[in-house]
Write a protein that holds these residues in place. Structure first.
Motif, PDB file in Angstrom:
ATOM      1  N   GLN A  52      -4.519   9.968  -3.918  1.00  0.00           N
ATOM      2  CA  GLN A  52      -5.114   8.635  -3.914  1.00  0.00           C
ATOM      3  C   GLN A  52      -4.196   7.642  -3.212  1.00  0.00           C
ATOM      4  N   THR A  53      -4.768   6.484  -2.880  1.00  0.00           N
ATOM      5  CA  THR A  53      -4.011   5.387  -2.284  1.00  0.00           C
ATOM      6  C   THR A  53      -4.024   4.227  -3.260  1.00  0.00           C
TER       7      THR A  53
ATOM      8  N   THR B  43      -5.777   4.057   5.562  1.00  0.00           N
ATOM      9  CA  THR B  43      -4.635   4.522   4.767  1.00  0.00           C
ATOM     10  C   THR B  43      -3.459   4.853   5.671  1.00  0.00           C
ATOM     11  N   ALA B  44      -3.727   5.580   6.749  1.00  0.00           N
ATOM     12  CA  ALA B  44      -2.654   5.950   7.677  1.00  0.00           C
ATOM     13  C   ALA B  44      -2.066   4.716   8.353  1.00  0.00           C
ATOM     14  N   GLN B  45      -2.912   3.746   8.678  1.00  0.00           N
ATOM     15  CA  GLN B  45      -2.449   2.555   9.393  1.00  0.00           C
ATOM     16  C   GLN B  45      -1.584   1.654   8.517  1.00  0.00           C
ATOM     17  N   PHE B  46      -1.931   1.541   7.225  1.00  0.00           N
ATOM     18  CA  PHE B  46      -1.271   0.541   6.380  1.00  0.00           C
ATOM     19  C   PHE B  46      -0.360   1.142   5.313  1.00  0.00           C
ATOM     20  N   ASP B  47      -0.142   2.458   5.346  1.00  0.00           N
ATOM     21  CA  ASP B  47       0.751   3.073   4.367  1.00  0.00           C
ATOM     22  C   ASP B  47       2.133   2.434   4.440  1.00  0.00           C
TER      23      ASP B  47
ATOM     24  N   VAL C 188       0.850  -1.194   0.000  1.00  0.00           N
ATOM     25  CA  VAL C 188       0.000   0.000   0.000  1.00  0.00           C
ATOM     26  C   VAL C 188       0.882   1.239   0.000  1.00  0.00           C
ATOM     27  N   THR C 189       0.565   2.170  -0.885  1.00  0.00           N
ATOM     28  CA  THR C 189       1.275   3.445  -0.933  1.00  0.00           C
ATOM     29  C   THR C 189       0.259   4.570  -0.975  1.00  0.00           C
TER      30      THR C 189
ATOM     31  N   LEU D 129      -3.341  -0.720  -8.539  1.00  0.00           N
ATOM     32  CA  LEU D 129      -4.781  -0.527  -8.439  1.00  0.00           C
ATOM     33  C   LEU D 129      -5.087   0.577  -7.444  1.00  0.00           C
ATOM     34  N   ILE D 130      -6.069   1.393  -7.775  1.00  0.00           N
ATOM     35  CA  ILE D 130      -6.518   2.458  -6.880  1.00  0.00           C
ATOM     36  C   ILE D 130      -7.433   1.845  -5.821  1.00  0.00           C
ATOM     37  N   LEU D 131      -7.218   2.218  -4.565  1.00  0.00           N
ATOM     38  CA  LEU D 131      -8.014   1.689  -3.463  1.00  0.00           C
ATOM     39  C   LEU D 131      -8.976   2.746  -2.939  1.00  0.00           C
TER      40      LEU D 131
END
Length: 376
Positions: free
Chosen positions: A61-62, A81-85, A55-56, A72-74
């Motif tokens: 977008q993420t 997003t903050a937890q898994f960046d 995950v980036t 792929l866009i999530l």
């Protein structure tokens, strides 16, 4: 004339909907009927994915970068997003349709650590290979991993070939129902018929056209059942074969019969369908799950037919938007009637069966022996 959705019709629809190509359809006819709500998704996202990757998070977008190179866009919450960046994760997500899988709505995410001791799953059955789009050469679409059978074959002894497809030489496109005893259509295909020279293997062998068959991507030792198709059991494959391969596989070797209904569109629509079919058959669908009503052998064909129609003629894929999927667009025996009433399909043009298949797939003429010396 209106199609009334009686309880009996709904039950029959659910029992038959989207049966992928199976080794044995007996399960399809003997299985208990699922409850209607089984086919009712909670939202407009019809296609389920299980993927792993990095995950980036970007300002706009993420994205998920998969190990095989997809980006792929999530659609994901800010908190997730903050937890898994910058973490390697496993996600369950949904795309709106199988021709629109670049964006996934995430409904489950967790960090992923590979287990080196995890057993490898069995390989997929040898009759399946995902098509490969190899590029365009002088107007011809070059495709790899197309299953090919010669008309003189006495068994399904196919090979895999590279082929050239010329969209401008498309002649007709047919929606095809594959019917098995006791006489109910359990599988659907699209057949693309070309004028001479429109479709050929790289070595020069020609065929009148190719089939698209969307199927449950079963593995060695694994059978297909309709009910298992609701439970994230199978991945999905878009298979391309030459005309002789699938026609003989069904009519000559399996003793089924194939009914051909012409798609009513113009030449521009047919050419667009050819190009879009090659594109979609070549999409990397690793992690995409087959579903017995929402992502199956039939609704994906109706979706491809929509690619060849003007917006005002396209088939609605949802009976109730975002709630109930249109069973008349996902059930093999109902599609010809429903699309016929809408003016999308014409009446049945012909049937290929075990008695007449040689009318459509004649044996090649025998080679003449070389002439001897003059006077002998």
């Amino acid at each position: 004339m209106m199609l009334r959705k009686t309880p009996l019709l709904v039950a029959i629809s659910l029992a038959l909907a989207g049966a992928a190509e199976a080794d044995d359809f007996s399960d399809l006819y003997s299985s208990p009927l699922p409850r209607p709500e089984t086919a009712a998704p909670a939202d407009k996202h019809a296609v389920t994915y299980l993927l792993r990757g990095l995950v980036t998070a970007y300002p706009e977008q993420t994205v998920l970068n998969t190990e095989d190179g997809r980006v792929l866009i999530l659609e994901i919450s800010k908190e997730q997003t903050a937890q898994f960046d910058n973490c390697t994760v496993e996600i369950w997500g949904k795309a709106e349709a199988s021709d629109d899988v670049d964006t996934l709505q995430v409904y489950s995410i967790q960090e992923y650590t590979p287990d080196p001791g995890a057993p490898e799953p069995p390989p997929h059955k040898s009759k399946y290979r995902p098509a490969e789009f190899l590029g365009e050469n002088n107007g011809a679409l070059e495709v790899g991993n197309l299953r090919w059978l010669e008309p003189a074959a006495v068994s399904h002894d196919f090979s895999w070939v590279r082929a050239a497809i010329r969209p401008e030489l498309i002649k007709n496109i047919y929606f095809v129902t594959k019917v098995q005893p006791p006489g109910i259509a359990g599988h659907s295909l699209l057949f693309y018929e070309f004028n001479d020279g429109g479709f050929a293997a790289a070595d020069g062998r020609r065929s009148k056209g190719f089939f698209l068959s969307v199927e449950a991507y079963t593995r060695e030792g694994e059978g297909y059942t309709f009910l298992a198709g609701f439970r994230k059991t199978y991945n999905i494959i878009w298979l391309l074969t030459n005309f002789e391969d699938y026609a003989m596989y069904g009519a000559a070797f399996a003793k089924d019969w194939l009914n051909f209904y012409p798609v009513l569109t113009d030449q521009a629509g047919r050419e667009r369908m050819v190009r879009d079919t090659v594109e979609q058959a070549s999409v990397n669908r690793e992690g995409e799950w087959y579903h017995s009503t929402r992502n199956n052998c039939t609704n994906n064909l109706v979706m491809m037919i929509n690619h060849g129609l003007s917006p005002d003629r396209r088939v609605e894929m949802w009976a109730i938007p975002n709630l109930i999927y249109n069973l008349y667009a996902t059930t093999p025996p109902l599609v010809p009637v429903y699309l016929g009433l809408k003016g999308v399909l014409g009446p049945k043009a012909f049937t290929i069966d075990n008695e007449n298949y040689r009318q459509y797939i004649p044996l090649p003429a025998p080679e003449l022996p070389p002439a001897g010396p003059a006077g002998i």
